[in-house]
Design an enzyme around this catalytic site. Structure first.
Site, PDB file in Angstrom:
ATOM      1  N   GLU A 103       1.378  -1.028   0.316  1.00 39.50           N
ATOM      2  CA  GLU A 103      -0.186  -0.139  -0.324  1.00 39.50           C
ATOM      3  C   GLU A 103       0.715   1.488   0.343  1.00 39.50           C
ATOM      4  O   GLU A 103       1.768   1.195   0.087  1.00 39.50           O
ATOM      5  CB  GLU A 103      -0.960  -0.122   1.237  1.00 39.50           C
ATOM      6  CG  GLU A 103      -2.350  -0.270   0.923  1.00 39.50           C
ATOM      7  CD  GLU A 103      -3.003   0.912   0.340  1.00 39.50           C
ATOM      8  OE1 GLU A 103      -2.634   2.070  -0.396  1.00 39.50           O
ATOM      9  OE2 GLU A 103      -4.071   0.422   0.340  1.00 39.50           O
ATOM     10  N   ASP A 104       0.861   2.200  -0.653  1.00 40.05           N
ATOM     11  CA  ASP A 104       0.834   3.477  -0.435  1.00 40.05           C
ATOM     12  C   ASP A 104       0.851   4.187   0.603  1.00 40.05           C
ATOM     13  O   ASP A 104       1.978   5.115   1.399  1.00 40.05           O
ATOM     14  CB  ASP A 104       0.946   4.797  -1.847  1.00 40.05           C
ATOM     15  CG  ASP A 104      -0.863   4.983  -1.751  1.00 40.05           C
ATOM     16  OD1 ASP A 104      -1.617   4.158  -1.231  1.00 40.05           O
ATOM     17  OD2 ASP A 104      -1.392   5.699  -1.952  1.00 40.05           O
ATOM     18  N   ASP A 107      -3.775   5.724   6.450  1.00 39.50           N
ATOM     19  CA  ASP A 107      -4.935   6.737   7.113  1.00 39.50           C
ATOM     20  C   ASP A 107      -5.527   6.301   8.123  1.00 39.50           C
ATOM     21  O   ASP A 107      -4.574   6.008   9.618  1.00 39.50           O
ATOM     22  CB  ASP A 107      -5.780   7.464   5.655  1.00 39.50           C
ATOM     23  CG  ASP A 107      -5.796   8.860   5.880  1.00 39.50           C
ATOM     24  OD1 ASP A 107      -5.934   9.018   7.469  1.00 39.50           O
ATOM     25  OD2 ASP A 107      -5.623   9.424   4.834  1.00 39.50           O
ATOM     26  N   PHE A 156      -2.135  17.097   4.282  1.00 38.73           N
ATOM     27  CA  PHE A 156      -2.606  15.921   2.925  1.00 38.73           C
ATOM     28  C   PHE A 156      -1.301  16.442   2.236  1.00 38.73           C
ATOM     29  O   PHE A 156      -1.037  17.005   1.924  1.00 38.73           O
ATOM     30  CB  PHE A 156      -3.898  16.976   2.364  1.00 38.73           C
ATOM     31  CG  PHE A 156      -5.050  16.298   1.312  1.00 38.73           C
ATOM     32  CD1 PHE A 156      -3.793  16.038   0.045  1.00 38.73           C
ATOM     33  CD2 PHE A 156      -5.626  16.209   1.423  1.00 38.73           C
ATOM     34  CE1 PHE A 156      -4.939  14.678  -0.918  1.00 38.73           C
ATOM     35  CE2 PHE A 156      -6.790  16.248   1.126  1.00 38.73           C
ATOM     36  CZ  PHE A 156      -6.443  15.507  -0.210  1.00 38.73           C
ATOM     37  N   ARG A 169      -0.234  12.446  -9.101  1.00 39.65           N
ATOM     38  CA  ARG A 169       0.098  10.593  -8.699  1.00 39.65           C
ATOM     39  C   ARG A 169       1.713  10.473  -8.944  1.00 39.65           C
ATOM     40  O   ARG A 169       2.551   9.892  -8.561  1.00 39.65           O
ATOM     41  CB  ARG A 169      -0.672   9.681  -9.037  1.00 39.65           C
ATOM     42  CG  ARG A 169      -2.147   9.395  -8.573  1.00 39.65           C
ATOM     43  CD  ARG A 169      -2.780   8.185  -8.790  1.00 39.65           C
ATOM     44  NE  ARG A 169      -4.086   8.065  -8.766  1.00 39.65           N
ATOM     45  CZ  ARG A 169      -5.106   7.765  -7.612  1.00 39.65           C
ATOM     46  NH1 ARG A 169      -4.046   7.259  -6.370  1.00 39.65           N
ATOM     47  NH2 ARG A 169      -5.343   8.112  -7.823  1.00 39.65           N
TER      48      ARG A 169
END
Ligand code: PRP
Length: 183
Positions: A103-104, A107, A156, A169
């Site tokens: 995963e990136d 959160d 963010f 991205r």
């Protein structure tokens, strides 16, 4: 991306391409050691994990298989709700396999918490997580991330696979988005 626009849209570079590259090398070495002699299946979660998967997998000495899932979290705007729908499922039967989810970012943890439970129900030998980024301040559920790149503040962030409204991205680094972009 145009560097002048990028300069206006980003507040700062949080993690440089060099820092990411070095950390992924350390994570790959740990994965190589832990899975030596075992067959590993990397499961990338589209779309954000594309960069991590591409770079992490190429740093591995072991020959890992690769598969992809796309999931959608019902929620408002940028927040996930934990109610997840599979958009694209795996092609691979997980029975008896050692699975490493790539995963990136973790959160709230809701997406991965659901995903781990879903994949564990398919009879794998093991399911672990590798995530480049984690935001401890945003966690709603505990997720056991075996290989974590960086703990970051609850800002963010975009780049290196992470988007805002499908933009940014392709940035080679992780940056903090300026508030005027999403205000
Ligand atoms: C991101 C990220 C995780 C999820 C993490 O995906 O790739 O899958 O959010 O959030 P959570 O811990 O709060 O559940 P996103 O839904 O933005 O889709 P994308 O990968 O296509 O950008």
């Amino acid at each position: 991306m145009d560097s002048r626009r990028m300069g206006r849209d980003l507040d700062k570079v949080l993690l440089s391409a060099e820092q990411i590259d070095q950390r992924l090398g350390e994570m790959a070495a740990a994965i190589d050691a832990d899975y030596a002699g075992r067959e590993l299946l990397l499961v990338g979660v589209l779309k954000g994990a594309v960069m991590v998967m591409a770079d992490l997998s190429r740093k591995l000495s072991l020959d890992a298989r690769m598969d992809w899932m796309a999931v959608s979290s019902y929620g408002s705007g940028t927040k996930s709700s934990g109610v997840v729908r599979i958009i694209k499922d795996l092609d691979t039967d997980l029975t008896g396999r050692h699975v490493l989810i790539v995963e990136d970012i973790v959160d709230s943890g809701l997406t991965l918490s659901w995903l781990v439970a879903n994949l564990r129900s398919r009879g794998p030998a093991s399911v672990e997580i590798a995530a480049l980024l984690r935001k401890p301040s945003e966690a709603k559920v505990h997720v056991d991330v075996r290989y974590c790149g960086f703990d970051i503040p609850g800002e963010f962030v975009v780049g290196y696979g992470l988007d805002y409204d499908e933009r940014y991205r392709s940035l080679p680094f992780v940056g903090t988005l300026a508030p005027h972009v999403y205000a």
